[in-house]
Structures are given as C-alpha cells and as structure tokens.
Design a protein around this motif. Structure first.
Motif, PDB file in Angstrom:
ATOM      1  N   ALA A   5      -6.087  -5.306  -7.477  1.00 48.73           N
ATOM      2  CA  ALA A   5      -5.314  -4.097  -7.177  1.00 48.73           C
ATOM      3  C   ALA A   5      -4.930  -4.075  -5.697  1.00 48.73           C
ATOM      4  O   ALA A   5      -5.665  -4.563  -4.838  1.00 48.73           O
ATOM      5  CB  ALA A   5      -6.140  -2.865  -7.517  1.00 48.73           C
ATOM      6  N   TYR A   6      -3.782  -3.550  -5.424  1.00 50.70           N
ATOM      7  CA  TYR A   6      -3.338  -3.312  -4.049  1.00 50.70           C
ATOM      8  C   TYR A   6      -2.482  -2.056  -4.084  1.00 50.70           C
ATOM      9  O   TYR A   6      -1.453  -2.024  -4.736  1.00 50.70           O
ATOM     10  CB  TYR A   6      -2.537  -4.512  -3.541  1.00 50.70           C
ATOM     11  CG  TYR A   6      -2.034  -4.445  -2.104  1.00 50.70           C
ATOM     12  CD1 TYR A   6      -2.575  -3.559  -1.169  1.00 50.70           C
ATOM     13  CD2 TYR A   6      -1.031  -5.290  -1.670  1.00 50.70           C
ATOM     14  CE1 TYR A   6      -2.128  -3.525   0.138  1.00 50.70           C
ATOM     15  CE2 TYR A   6      -0.571  -5.268  -0.354  1.00 50.70           C
ATOM     16  CZ  TYR A   6      -1.118  -4.373   0.540  1.00 50.70           C
ATOM     17  OH  TYR A   6      -0.658  -4.341   1.841  1.00 50.70           O
ATOM     18  N   ARG A   7      -2.936  -1.006  -3.431  1.00 49.75           N
ATOM     19  CA  ARG A   7      -2.188   0.252  -3.268  1.00 49.75           C
ATOM     20  C   ARG A   7      -0.999   0.389  -4.230  1.00 49.75           C
ATOM     21  O   ARG A   7      -0.012  -0.323  -4.096  1.00 49.75           O
ATOM     22  CB  ARG A   7      -1.654   0.314  -1.840  1.00 49.75           C
ATOM     23  CG  ARG A   7      -2.586   0.997  -0.869  1.00 49.75           C
ATOM     24  CD  ARG A   7      -1.918   1.093   0.484  1.00 49.75           C
ATOM     25  NE  ARG A   7      -2.182   2.402   1.040  1.00 49.75           N
ATOM     26  CZ  ARG A   7      -2.341   2.637   2.353  1.00 49.75           C
ATOM     27  NH1 ARG A   7      -2.191   1.680   3.218  1.00 49.75           N
ATOM     28  NH2 ARG A   7      -2.605   3.838   2.774  1.00 49.75           N
ATOM     29  N   ALA A   8      -1.071   1.290  -5.170  1.00 55.64           N
ATOM     30  CA  ALA A   8       0.009   1.524  -6.145  1.00 55.64           C
ATOM     31  C   ALA A   8       0.418   0.218  -6.807  1.00 55.64           C
ATOM     32  O   ALA A   8       1.592  -0.173  -6.774  1.00 55.64           O
ATOM     33  CB  ALA A   8       1.209   2.178  -5.478  1.00 55.64           C
ATOM     34  N   PRO A   9      -0.545  -0.467  -7.435  1.00 52.48           N
ATOM     35  CA  PRO A   9      -0.286  -1.833  -7.902  1.00 52.48           C
ATOM     36  C   PRO A   9       0.973  -1.955  -8.765  1.00 52.48           C
ATOM     37  O   PRO A   9       1.114  -1.251  -9.765  1.00 52.48           O
ATOM     38  CB  PRO A   9      -1.541  -2.167  -8.719  1.00 52.48           C
ATOM     39  CG  PRO A   9      -2.598  -1.275  -8.180  1.00 52.48           C
ATOM     40  CD  PRO A   9      -1.886  -0.009  -7.795  1.00 52.48           C
ATOM     41  N   GLY A  29      -7.623  -1.494  -2.551  1.00 52.46           N
ATOM     42  CA  GLY A  29      -7.617  -1.962  -3.941  1.00 52.46           C
ATOM     43  C   GLY A  29      -8.323  -3.294  -4.094  1.00 52.46           C
ATOM     44  O   GLY A  29      -8.850  -3.608  -5.159  1.00 52.46           O
TER      45      GLY A  29
END
Lengths: 79, 760
Positions: free
Chosen positions: B376-380, B270
């Motif tokens: 964003a970071y994995r499944a934000p 992300g």
C-alpha cells in the motif's frame, strides 16, 4: 423490499442490474442472494457494503429498511 | 495557509481546531524517541538476510552447512523452516491478502521472483558475522528470463511467474498460464454511442513508474521467544495487531502467544502495513534461543519492500462543446510485483468518482512482473488513475478553450449524485474545493516565459474500521488516553485534543499513549486515513464514559442523585436540588477518587463506516528550462476538504507531505533496472525523492464541509493529497513546454525529448 444494485462481475453473475429482495439484515440478504444465485456463493464475503450511501466495512448484521439500496463493493483499503 | 469553512458545525469547540505542540515532539527532536532499531536486549543476536542475485530463478539446491559452521553463527533459517500453508484469503487490518503469497514473499520457496527476494537468514553474535555467513550459503539457481515490464508480462510468449495459477475476476479471462492475476471490468450506459455523439474526444496512454513510499526509517524488528512458545516482537509498523495476525498465519502460531509492541515509526505511508522481517526473526530466535534484531539497509528497503505499482493506462474521454462529459473508457494495467495484489481494484473505483459521467467503461488488469511485491502507498491506485483522467481533462480544457477549473466544476459530483462506484454521495466538499482553488491568489498570479500552470483533482474514500480507546484519570486530575494506533501523522495530538475537548481540561494535561497488543484493545491499522476519524470516535466515547463516572462521583460527594449533576466546561455542576453545591473540577473529583469508588477509567470501541469521501484540488506553477529540461516548481497549492481539522497544523502537514511525495513521483522518482532485472538505483542518491530545497513552501487551504458520520465532522485527510499531484504537475509541465507529455516521471531527458520532438 431492499434493492440490490450490481456492477461489474457481480452483474455478470446475476444477469441483472438490480433486483429487489425481502431481508431484514445484510446477513439475511446475502443468504437470500446465494440461494437465488448459486454462482454468487462466496463472492460477497469481505465486500464493502454500501447501504443508502454509507460504506460499511463489516455490514453482516446491519439492519435494512424496505427502502434500502445496497451495493456490494470491492474491499476498500488504504495506505 | 488559510481555512475555509464550507458550512460550519453547530458545536463551538474550545480545543479542537487549535495547534498545541505535539506531545511526542520533544523526544523526536532531541533523539530520545525509540525507533525500531533502537531496542537492545541482553544476549541479543544480529540477523542478516541472503537475498537473490536474480530477478527470476528456480532454487534448485540450497546448502547452509558451511555458513552454520562460521564463527558466531547461532541459527540459519530458510523456507524449509516455515510451515507449508495453502492459498486463501485473510483479513489483515484493512486489506485482504493471500497468506501463502505473504509467506513466500518473506522467504522464497522454490522460486525467486525479484532481485533481492529473501532466500535465507542468519543470526550471529555480530552483524558482520551474520553477513559473512550469508556469503557462505550456497544456492544453485536455474536462472529464468525476467519479466520486467507490463508489455513483457502480456507478451504471448512471456515467461510465467506462477505456473498453474489462473486469472480470476470478470470474464473474459485468459485461458491457461498467464501473468494476469485478476481482471476487473464495469460499464454504465452506452459508451460507444455516447462517444459518437461527443463534440471533442481525447485519448491516449498514460504511464507512471513504480514508486517507493520512501519512509526515512528502514524496516526493523527485535524478537525474543520463550520455551513456552511465546514470542515478543518489537517493530516499526503501522499496525501491531496486523503484525500479530500475519506472523500467526505465516508461522501457523497461536496468536495468543504473540505480543507485538510498536516502536516509534519513522514513516510508513502504507509501506508498513505488511511484514517482512518479523516471522524470520521469530524463527531465528526460536532456533538460537536468544533475542534477535534485524534491521534492513536502505538498499534492502528498495530491493525487497513494497513500492506502489507502475501503470499503463489507456483513457478516452468525450465531451460536448459546453464542457459536459458524455463518455469515458479506460484500460488500466497495474504492476503487482512478484505476487498478485496491486491496488487496481481501488483505482477502478476512484477513477471516475469525482465526476458525473453518464456513460463509462473500464477494464483493469492485475499483472505480475519480476519486481518487488507492491504494498500500500497513500490512496493506493488512485494517483495512477487520476493521472490518466485528470490529464485527459486538461487536454479537453485546452481543446475547448475552457478554464480547467470551470470544466471540472461543470462535471463535479455533489451531495445526492450517484458515485461511479455505485452509491449516492452524502455531504461532500468537491465543489467547495474547486471554488477555493479558483479564488486563490495563485490561480490569478501571472505566468512568465517557459512557465505553466497545472490543475488536478483527486478523490479517496477514507476508511473507518475497528478501534478502541481507554481513558483514565490520574489523582492530580490529569488524564491518560491509550490506543493501539502507532502515531505517524500526529495522532497522539489528535487523541489528546479530543480528550481535552470532551473533559474540558487543558490538552497539556492529557498524556496520549500507544500501547502494545496485550495492553490495549484491538485497533486496526494506522492507515486508510482512519485514525483521527475512527480511533478519535472511540476516544470521544471513552471520554463520555469517563464523564459518566465523574458525574456519579460528584453525586456521591454531594449526596445527591446522578441526574442532578451535569458536566459543563470541565466541571460537575449541580442542578435540580443540588445547585447549591460549589462546582467540582475534574481535579477536585480526582483527589477524592479513593473515597468515591476507586480509580476512574473507561474504554470504548467502535467499528464505524467509511470515513466520508475526501476531495482535493491542487495547483502547480512550474518553470521548465528549455536548455536542460529541468522543471522547477515555483508555487504549489493544496485545497482539500478535511471535514473538521482537529489539529490544523497536522492536517496541513498531511496536505504538504502528500503533495511533496506526488511531485517527486511526477518529476523524478522511478525504478531503474538493468537487463537482468537488477535495480540500479537502490538509494536516495540515485532514487531521486524531493528534498526541502527542491520545493517551494507548499500552500494549503483547509476546506471544512463537515462529515455527517463523525461527531465533530472529521474526514480522513492523509491519503487524498497524493492523488492529484501526478496530473497537476504533468499538466503544468505540458502547458509550460506547449506539448502534451504522457509518461511519468517527467525527467529532464524526457522533457527535452518532448521539446525536441515538438520542434521537429
């Protein structure tokens, strides 16, 4: 008539949990909503639109059935 | 590792579901793969960035004249070189961003909003010359008090990061200047009355630290520009088309002049869905009339690129004695960093999504602080929200003396239930995941002294979005598949498997390629767990179009109608009067391409709906050393519904990677700032991500409840695995020490403190 269900801020603007409107496509539905609720103007652009449970990122020209249930959700992102 | 088929798909696959060696694997393990920093062009300059030494300050004066006179210096860029643009919204792949904020994050204009914020950039013949020149740029700052925490940002007398900017969203909104950029709220039912009728209620604050994606490869780009305005950009990115759009808007360029080539990518998670260096390098290259390379150091990555939000979440959950949830209430405060735009919106929609809760309410706040702008970071947002709710559920399970999986099973959503965010669920696999976790040997393994077992669950939407693909046939009967999605998690293998499945040829006979923005059709980002789902659908369609060509060519060879040719098991088979012909393999037809109409190539494009919800359930067994507070993960299990695993090894890899990142977030990772807002641990030595020796082999169970929206039943899998670990690990630690902890990371000092507090 398509049923539109509102949550959160949209519900506040509309003043109802759900309404029913005649519309063949989402673009027509949005136009009808803007006409009936001027406070909504522009608020539905970019929304993720759920039609009968399926989430569309761009639903502008998606067709609606008289039995369709529509939700306007925040844009869904990811990482 | 095991596989549990929830209901099965009717189609019998030959290649889908197998585990071929990834096509890009050899280059990656031998060092031949070219990453962002690997490209070198003749005459190329090196770029360096001058970054703010203050977390919050006004730029009163900026003088580059001495730096410009330094040896080897060819160009310097500041915010004055960027066009002024207004606020607004732009679609950037899967997200919407304010281009004015995007530009100001790339190069500070008037004000610096975090320590490490870019202030100027230099291009010189060598990197040493560029760095030395940066030191000669003089900046006169008016230092302001930094706002480093959510509490500081919300204080009545808080310094304001963005003077004049008003909060937006659901009223009531704060009046006047505020650090709250957005407020969201929603409610269903009569929450207060439901709490009064509950038999047991738990409530508390749950805090999670800001955490970095931790990709191994730092941001890097090489840019060359031409006199006609064209810019060629090579970079490490999750989305070359998104880079093109964002560079175009931040520099007000004609997108037609921009070509973006994605390099191999050493992780993104992300964090590489946005841009930092590319417009700066374009401007430097334009001024210097030379190619420019810019590569971030690890320290720059930590100081100036997007982590995900730290959060404070107050949650309250009420339940009947039989375990039925009756009410939930939540207030979520999300750090956005220096500019608006935390993942609070997604968190608000995922918060209650896994359970049937008849009465609920939430409030969410997007709050700016003097920290790097989040990305964003994995499944934000979802891990933060799940941390609060899944911990509360564990507390309820303990109070009710109910098995934590049984409590979840009692309230879990299933097909036909109305999701908390509005619509009804189609076919989903949450129940199957809970049952698989309960039946797994780990759940029955005995626990020793100072050991605890945590359970946690998670939900993520998974997106669809736009993708295109082109499949072409070579004259030896092999195939090439081209898409525009950089391969982060093994998508080349997925695309090749898909072509092999459709055409009926060995997967080794398919070469998967990732193209640039001028040579492939538009593809949204590699992100949102969408590539194997959405781009895979484009590849299926393109392959089917190729088959139509192959049938037509066979008909030409046989002199019959196309309707008399079927494609079966990789061969053209004659029917209806053409059945006397010997079947033609793809190679047979390919040999005769020139005689039957020329090259065989077909493309397809799709814009499918969201990829079908993904649910996961995690188990964590932990031992805590009561003398040191150190937590050791003994066993860890990920159970998740993948719909259909196209390449099971890479599905399992996604499960394991998400879990490992989540474990690090739960136990060790946090940003440490000094009193002036300077990050004190901007490196992997002190920002403690887990390494292989920290973790056991993470076990996986791939549940397959087919997604009705995809021809193979595929769901996205990349993001859900990071949603449950924060709570899962936290629940394990809390059960191991016998006291409930509410703050992440659960570092040894915090765990010791909790143990000491319990002792009194």
């Amino acid at each position: 008539m398509a049923k539109v269900v509102f949550t959160g801020g949209l519900r506040t603007l509309v003043g109802a949990e759900s309404i029913e409107l005649e519309a063949a496509r989402v673009v027509d539905l949005v136009a009808a909503l803007y006409a009936r609720y001027p406070a909504l103007e522009g608020k539905l652009e970019g929304a993720t639109v759920a039609i009968d449970g399926t989430l569309h990122h761009d639903a502008r020209y998606q067709r609606l059935l008289p039995t369709s249930e529509v939700h306007f959700l925040a844009p869904i992102a990811g990482g | 590792m095991s596989n549990q088929n929830g209901s099965g798909s009717d189609r019998k696959f030959k290649v889908v579901g197998t585990r071929p060696i990834r096509h890009d694997g050899l280059d990656k393990v031998t060092g031949r793969a070219n990453y962002g920093a690997d490209l070198a062009l003749p005459g190329m300059l090196q770029g360096a960035i001058l970054r703010s030494p203050h977390a919050h300050a006004r730029i009163k004066k900026l003088d580059v004249s001495k730096a410009l006179a330094m040896p080897g210096v060819k160009a310097i860029v500041t915010s004055a070189d960027f066009p002024e643009i207004g606020s607004g919204g732009m679609a950037a792949g899967e997200s919407h961003i304010d281009p004015k904020d995007l530009q100001a994050n790339i190069m500070a204009r008037g004000k610096v909003l975090y320590h490490g914020h870019a202030v100027a950039a230099v291009a010189a013949s060598t990197i040493e010359q560029a760095r030395e020149a940066c030191k000669m740029i003089t900046v006169d700052y008016e230092v302001l008090k930094p706002v480093m925490t959510l509490a500081q940002a919300l204080a009545k007398d808080a310094p304001i990061l963005h003077e004049g900017r008003k909060a937006v969203g659901v009223p009531p909104l704060p009046e006047g200047d505020t650090n709250i950029m957005m407020r969201l709220a929603n409610a269903k039912g009569d929450v207060d009355a439901a709490f009064k009728g509950a038999d047991v209620v738990v409530e508390g604050w749950y805090e999670a630290s800001m955490a970095h994606q931790g990709y191994i490869e730092p941001h890097a780009t090489v840019v060359t520009t031409r006199e006609n305005g064209q810019a060629e950009i090579w970079c490490s990115t999750q989305g070359p088309f998104a880079v093109k759009s964002m560079v175009a808007v931040t520099l007000q360029m004609d997108p037609n002049l921009i070509r973006v080539t994605p390099s191999e990518i050493g992780g993104g998670f992300g964090g590489k869905t946005t841009i930092y260096l590319e417009p700066v390098a374009v401007l430097l290259s334009r001024k210097a009339r030379r190619p420019v390379k810019m590569v971030m150091s690890r320290e720059e990555v930590f100081r100036a690129t997007g982590p995900t939000s730290g959060t404070r979440i107050w949650a309250k959950l009420g339940v009947k004695k039989d375990g039925s949830f009756v009410a939930a209430d939540t207030r979520m405060e999300f750090e956005a960093g220096g500019f608006a735009g935390s993942p609070m919106g997604a968190a608000s929609m995922t918060l209650y999504a896994a359970y049937n809760i008849p009465n609920f309410r939430f409030e969410g706040l997007d709050i700016v602080v003097n920290r790097p702008k989040v990305a964003a970071y994995r499944a934000p947002g979802a891990p933060n929200a799940a941390y609060a709710l899944e911990t509360a559920i564990d507390e309820l399970a303990q109070k009710l003396a109910i098995d934590p999986i049984d409590l979840r099973l009692k309230n879990a959503v299933k097909e036909g239930d109305v999701a908390s965010y509005g619509p009804k669920y189609d076919r989903i696999g949450f129940i199957e995941c809970l049952q698989a976790a309960k039946n797994h040997p780990q759940y029955k393994a005995p626990l020793g002294k100072n050991q605890g077992r945590g359970v946690g669950a998670g939900f993520w939407f998974n997106v669809g979005l736009q993708s295109s693909a082109t499949v072409s046939i070579n004259d030896d009967g092999s195939a090439v598949v081209r898409t525009g999605n950089p391969d982060i998690g093994g998508s080349r293998a997925s695309m090749a498997i898909t072509v092999a499945e459709e055409l009926g040829i060995p997967v080794e006979r398919v070469r998967p390629l990732v193209g640039d923005t001028d040579t492939v059709g538009y593809c949204d980002l590699t992100g949102g767990s969408r590539v194997t789902y959405a781009t895979g659908m484009a590849v299926i369609e393109a392959s089917k179009n190729v088959i139509e060509h192959l049938r037509a060519r066979a008909a030409t060879i046989w002199g019959c109608e196309v309707d008399a040719v079927e494609w079966r098991d990789g061969q053209a088979v004659g029917t209806n009067g053409a059945s006397n012909n010997k079947p033609l393999s793809l190679a047979d037809i390919a040999k005769q391409m020139a005689h039957t109409g020329g090259p065989i190539i077909a493309s397809a494009s799709v814009n499918p709906p969201a990829a079908g919800p993904g649910f996961g359930v995690h188990l964590c067994d932990i031992e805590v050393d009561p003398e040191t507070g150190r937590s050791t993960v003994l066993r860890y299990l990920v159970v998740q519904d993948a719909g259909k695993a196209v390449h099971p090894s890479y599905v399992e890899g996604q499960f394991q990677g998400g879990a490992a990142q989540g474990i690090g977030w739960a136990l060790w990772e946090e940003y440490l700032f000094d009193k002036d807002g300077k990050m004190e641990n901007p490196g992997f030595l002190d920002y403690r991500m887990p390494v292989a020796s920290d973790l056991p082999m993470i076990d996986t169970v791939v549940v397959e409840v087919p997604n009705p929206l995809h021809p193979y039943g595929v769901r996205g899998v990349g993001e859900t695995p990071i949603v449950p670990p924060l709570a899962t690990v936290g629940n394990a630690v809390s059960r191991a020490i016998g006291v409930r902890m509410h703050q992440l990371p659960m570092t040894p000092p915090r765990v010791l403190d909790a143990i000491e507090t319990k002792k009194g």
